[in-house]
Design a protein around this motif. Sequence first.
Motif, PDB file in Angstrom:
ATOM      1  N   GLY A  53      46.473  94.629  72.193  1.00 49.99           N
ATOM      2  CA  GLY A  53      45.293  93.922  72.808  1.00 49.99           C
ATOM      3  C   GLY A  53      43.599  94.573  73.087  1.00 49.99           C
ATOM      4  N   ALA A  54      42.967  93.874  72.144  1.00 48.75           N
ATOM      5  CA  ALA A  54      41.579  95.015  72.575  1.00 48.75           C
ATOM      6  C   ALA A  54      41.313  95.595  73.490  1.00 48.75           C
ATOM      7  N   ILE A  55      41.003  96.974  73.414  1.00 54.36           N
ATOM      8  CA  ILE A  55      40.272  97.217  74.468  1.00 54.36           C
ATOM      9  C   ILE A  55      38.455  97.647  74.555  1.00 54.36           C
ATOM     10  N   GLU A  56      38.510  96.885  75.399  1.00 57.12           N
ATOM     11  CA  GLU A  56      36.643  96.894  75.967  1.00 57.12           C
ATOM     12  C   GLU A  56      36.559  98.139  76.675  1.00 57.12           C
ATOM     13  N   VAL A  57      35.458  99.249  75.599  1.00 57.87           N
ATOM     14  CA  VAL A  57      35.194 100.969  76.210  1.00 57.87           C
ATOM     15  C   VAL A  57      34.206 101.355  77.512  1.00 57.87           C
ATOM     16  N   HIS A  58      33.440  99.775  77.216  1.00 56.57           N
ATOM     17  CA  HIS A  58      31.731  99.678  78.221  1.00 56.57           C
ATOM     18  C   HIS A  58      31.854  98.590  78.192  1.00 56.57           C
ATOM     19  N   ALA A  59      31.674  98.274  79.060  1.00 56.81           N
ATOM     20  CA  ALA A  59      30.736  97.118  79.859  1.00 56.81           C
ATOM     21  C   ALA A  59      30.644  97.293  81.420  1.00 56.81           C
ATOM     22  N   HIS A  60      29.783  96.130  81.867  1.00 55.99           N
ATOM     23  CA  HIS A  60      29.103  95.915  83.114  1.00 55.99           C
ATOM     24  C   HIS A  60      30.194  94.668  84.005  1.00 55.99           C
ATOM     25  N   VAL A  61      31.133  95.104  84.177  1.00 58.52           N
ATOM     26  CA  VAL A  61      32.005  94.254  84.469  1.00 58.52           C
ATOM     27  C   VAL A  61      32.578  93.457  86.178  1.00 58.52           C
ATOM     28  N   ALA A  62      31.907  94.218  86.764  1.00 63.06           N
ATOM     29  CA  ALA A  62      32.884  94.412  87.634  1.00 63.06           C
ATOM     30  C   ALA A  62      31.753  95.688  89.062  1.00 63.06           C
ATOM     31  N   GLY A  63      31.677  95.131  90.308  1.00 70.60           N
ATOM     32  CA  GLY A  63      30.830  95.990  90.829  1.00 70.60           C
ATOM     33  C   GLY A  63      29.438  96.098  91.190  1.00 70.60           C
ATOM     34  N   PRO A  64      29.039  96.878  92.652  1.00 77.11           N
ATOM     35  CA  PRO A  64      27.770  95.794  93.138  1.00 77.11           C
ATOM     36  C   PRO A  64      26.353  95.808  91.901  1.00 77.11           C
ATOM     37  N   LYS A  65      26.318  96.306  91.292  1.00 81.51           N
ATOM     38  CA  LYS A  65      24.877  96.457  89.993  1.00 81.51           C
ATOM     39  C   LYS A  65      25.227  95.023  89.277  1.00 81.51           C
ATOM     40  N   VAL A  66      26.372  94.488  88.797  1.00 82.25           N
ATOM     41  CA  VAL A  66      26.921  93.206  88.504  1.00 82.25           C
ATOM     42  C   VAL A  66      26.536  91.645  88.933  1.00 82.25           C
ATOM     43  N   ASN A  67      27.717  92.443  90.450  1.00 85.14           N
ATOM     44  CA  ASN A  67      26.966  90.664  91.467  1.00 85.14           C
ATOM     45  C   ASN A  67      26.480  90.881  91.592  1.00 85.14           C
ATOM     46  N   ALA A  68      24.954  91.629  91.795  1.00 85.85           N
ATOM     47  CA  ALA A  68      23.232  91.658  91.982  1.00 85.85           C
ATOM     48  C   ALA A  68      23.202  90.632  91.163  1.00 85.85           C
ATOM     49  N   GLY A  69      23.147  91.200  89.183  1.00 87.72           N
ATOM     50  CA  GLY A  69      22.893  90.855  88.340  1.00 87.72           C
ATOM     51  C   GLY A  69      23.063  88.947  88.724  1.00 87.72           C
ATOM     52  N   ARG A  70      24.856  88.922  88.962  1.00 87.60           N
ATOM     53  CA  ARG A  70      25.136  87.017  88.853  1.00 87.60           C
ATOM     54  C   ARG A  70      24.488  86.896  90.332  1.00 87.60           C
ATOM     55  N   TRP A  71      24.288  87.190  90.946  1.00 85.77           N
ATOM     56  CA  TRP A  71      23.818  86.025  92.598  1.00 85.77           C
ATOM     57  C   TRP A  71      22.215  85.924  92.750  1.00 85.77           C
ATOM     58  N   TYR A  72      21.990  87.529  91.638  1.00 88.50           N
ATOM     59  CA  TYR A  72      19.820  86.593  92.114  1.00 88.50           C
ATOM     60  C   TYR A  72      20.186  86.243  90.845  1.00 88.50           C
ATOM     61  N   ARG A  73      20.571  86.065  89.788  1.00 87.20           N
ATOM     62  CA  ARG A  73      20.378  84.592  88.366  1.00 87.20           C
ATOM     63  C   ARG A  73      20.807  83.450  88.282  1.00 87.20           C
ATOM     64  N   PRO A  74      20.653  82.624  89.774  1.00 82.23           N
ATOM     65  CA  PRO A  74      21.356  81.711  90.017  1.00 82.23           C
ATOM     66  C   PRO A  74      20.916  80.625  88.094  1.00 82.23           C
ATOM     67  N   GLU A  75      19.627  80.359  87.716  1.00 84.39           N
ATOM     68  CA  GLU A  75      19.890  80.136  86.042  1.00 84.39           C
ATOM     69  C   GLU A  75      20.619  80.312  85.512  1.00 84.39           C
TER      70      GLU A  75
END
Lengths: 442, 266, 441
Positions: A53-75
């Motif tokens: 299985g491949a390993i992602e060593v550095h990504a922004h996938v969970a947490g407050p700023k990721v989620n801000a990015g999600r919900w403040y970008r409905p587009e």
Amino acid sequence: MSEYIIKNGRVFDPVQGIKGDKKDIFVRDDKIVDSVGSGAKIIDARDKTVMAGAIEVHAHVAGPKVNAGRWYRPEDKHFDSHKTAGITRIEGGKSIPTVFKTGYEYARMGFTFAMEAAMPPLYARHVHEEIHDTPIIDEAALPVFGNNWFILEYLKNQEIENTAAYIAWILNQTKGYGVKVVNPGGTEAWAWGLNCLSIHDPVPYFDITPAEIITGLMAANEYLGLPHSMHLHQNNLGNPGNYTTTLESLKLAEGVKAKNNFGREQVLHSTHLQFHSYKGTNWGDFESGAKEVMDYVNRQKNLTIDTGNVTLDETTTMTADGPFEHHLHGLNHLKWFNVDVELETAAGVVPFIYDPNNAVFASQWAVGLEIALYANDPMRCFITTDHPNAGPFTRYPRVYSWLMSKKVRDERLNTFKKADKVISATTLANSTARSRSMSWQP
Amino acid sequence: MNTVTLNVKKVPELFLECENVNTDAFAGKKADQIANLGAFQGKEISTLGDYFSISGDAGETAAETKIIINGDCTKMKYLGAKMTAGEMVVNSACDMYTGSWMKGGKLTINGDVHSFCGLAMAGGEFTINGNAGNYLGAAYRGDWRGMSGGVLRVKGNAGSDVATFMIGGELIVEGDVDIHLGTHMEGGKIILKGNANRRVGGQLVKGEIYVFGTINVMMPGFKPVNTVELDVDGTRATFTEYIGDLGERHPKRKGETVYGKLFLKQ
Amino acid sequence: MPKEVTDVICPFCGTLCDDLIVTVSDDNKTILGVKNACAIGAEKFNHQRMPGRVKRPRMRQADGSYKEITYDEAIDWTAKMLVKSRKTLMYGWASTSCQAMSIGHDIAEKVGAIVDNCATVCHGSSLIAIEDVGVPSCTLGEVKNRADRVIFWGCNPAHAHPRHMSRYSIFPRGFFTVKGHKGRKIYCVDCRYTDTAKCADEFIQIQQGFDYELLDALRTAARGEALPDTVGGVPKEKIYEIAEDLKNARFGVIFFGMGLTHTMGRNHNIDIAINLTRDLNDYTKFAIMAMRGHWNVTGSGQVLGWQYGFPYAVDLSRRDQARHQTGETTSVDLLNRNEVEACFYIATDPGAHFPVNAMISSSRKPTVTVDPHINCTTEISDIHIPVALVGVEVGGCAYRMDNVPIETRKVVDPPEGVLTDEELLTKINQRVDELLAQGGA
Ligand code: SF4
Ligand SMILES: [Zn+2]
């Protein structure tokens, strides 16, 4: 006891030098074994790739700023929310996928693990709530320490043991995995609207420099003998001429030895190096510094890096480097999200369009590829897009093909509107195919 | 040009999502194939044939297709949305998202439309022979790219938030508008023949707003700079030229600051 | 022997005070007293021991009276309603835990519903503004430790968030704010002289409906451009003076409330306040924060955010896609336009907050309300299902107004046999699965 056979697949294992041979793999209780009983379940992998299985060593996938990015970008979800048949949930988001899409897309590409690269301790519960809701893959998170008031105080007084004790307590409290450092000192300065662009800029009030923070946290990390080394997002990200800051920061690891009994040699992981490898004095005379930086990394065996490949998409940048996001917003004027977190860190989010017709963005694309191509030891170089900063992780197949094939790479390079500028600012056009002899041995 | 005629035979109870009623979805299809296209009311999936009697086959392409709709469409959303070419006429009032994300062709509504119509329109000609609701020609939520091209004309009045985040194209309202006209606008042209309630050009970055009627209260960030005589949408008149919104940031071109402009008929 | 439970989280407002001390009878059944909470927070705990609490589901009869039914009957009725309805409104969520929301969303996705929370009649306009222009913000601790300019604009924490001013925004002494109130300059902008205005160093009385204009004027003044003589009743000299003072802050913060979200222009009042904050960051450090009212409404936005990418009004009615459009997929619009066929209300009281016409529309549809207490909404519902009080009788995660997640505490047992939100929703989810497997209701 559970047993199964993965039959007829094409097996790849760089460590053992297996390159696509047709082989059967036997598994008993989550371990690969030489043989299994006749009752083993058979998984037919004909015409499929079988690999670890491949390993992602550095990504922004969970947490407050990721989620801000999600919900403040409905587009970002508009016309891009869908569901595949079966038991899956609705998936959405082009640059910042929802937790469901994150899990599914990684799994579809053969990934089984992703490391969330920046967890503010105060928001740890949020990070874990998202990890809990992310299907299929495993995730862990790195709490940020580079601007933490306790750390700054301890390190000012050179109290490595106290630093280590505090780190241990935070890791335990937040269920964190390692020591992440983002723009050391610079993000604390940002709480007053300032920054630390060099590693010798003093941090306001705390009377310490980024260099001292990096050195101290490296020492504390080794004091504890953690599984991962200190994981550093250097100062002065994204600015022309920053490769000198990068080299200075990396040099802090010279002579530092890893202390553990499981074989980790590196003491510093330098993340999304593409963003830190620029020469020149402004975006007009900007040039790639990938060669200089990678020459150093190749020589210095106690470093590992990841690339941060620009994929030339519309994406969403997000980092605990608060002042950088403010700077970026000043350049593109797109909606700016910022949150300063008491005692610990900050985070910023700004949508970003890496337009391939723009010479700077196309050059960043080239710099990212150069970083990987210059790496002599692939075991010390990880491919990332610093998802979603340089591009969404769903673009990995493209990044791999640019790296594996000079033809594909040159095709992309030559179709840039400002191809001449990119060619003169970087060395990518002279790169050879990735066939030069590389030691695949660790 | 082939003509497909749709006559409403059943008015939806709640609403109907008609994303398949546009020239692009019809292109290359015979009447019976069109009748089989999906129509949605919440989780209930039905077909266009359940709601319309359909006659005539579409042309090979959207450009060769004309659609005429008769009957009560007041509960139908997405009519003509995303169309890229051809022609469509609706002889009824329509619900939300009519003509939204339209890229080309000609769309005529002989009736009123609800909110979010002409949203992020990029090209073509969209005429509403009635009144329009809120968010006409505005951007989808969160997007900074509103109407970017084409011509959108309303014969009657329009609601609030008309042309929010507009970046290009031309939007004409022959009647009056409510509050927030051209908020966050960064390009394009708005022509208002009637009166505006308040908040015209708030946070205007770039682009032009022409107002023939009155504005209840001017935004404080607007400053008169000139008197000009202009031909606007076929009418010649004298206007006071304002620049603004001076509270907003403005781009620089060759060292000169580029302001948004508001022309108010004297 | 009564015992004291410490570090209890208040389950009432978005301030989520985390320092309450609750005295509990030794059988774990009754709350005897609450310390540290403000009056409205304490009331939430006192409710627990109120007599006459409903302990079993109730179903409305043809004559309007209610009869007790079993949880199983209520669950079956609810699941059938959800499976049958072509489009259902599932509204509320602000007083429950994030874990319960997650189960609710799973149900909504299966049955084709809209999930909306009380931002829809509260800070929804703030969320739209943030969708449009972003937001530079911070945690409440930053305000306590650093802020030397604090602006309350169209909000009245003295009544709505009683301990906000003492814990974070006016009075506390922080690391860099050792002088407490003395080191801060407090502004209050409102159209009336509120109790918060009484605590402010400067009260700016603004003509009603002129917030957008005054904020535009402040931005214009900050850029040194010309202004008309007065804007919204405030003389231009004052506007220049304030703009200059804000630029000279070390760390400033704007708190805003219903005075911006619910007056003319709504979301634009907020996006221009955000843009003023953004502009001030060219000179110094400035942040802005919505005074989120209803306890865990922020958490609902977060969970919807990570699962679907929208903070409220999430339309899952097509079951294969998530959509979001304020004005279309928002509860009041759905009810007014009669776009939904059934209503499921949980952990909020729309009957007390929605416009009358919306509730009249709602009352004509099959309706289930899940709430610990009898409220305006339960009285127009076909079924009322009582549950345990989250944050009092059961724990769970909730988000503070600055998005900080806090695990709440259980302090007493729920009444015998009363289900928690999580338990109830899990059972409804299972029943929905059974019905769907059988091919419908
Ligand atoms: S301020 Fe809010 S959270 Fe704090 S005690 Fe009062 S009601 Fe509870
Ligand atoms: Zn990163």
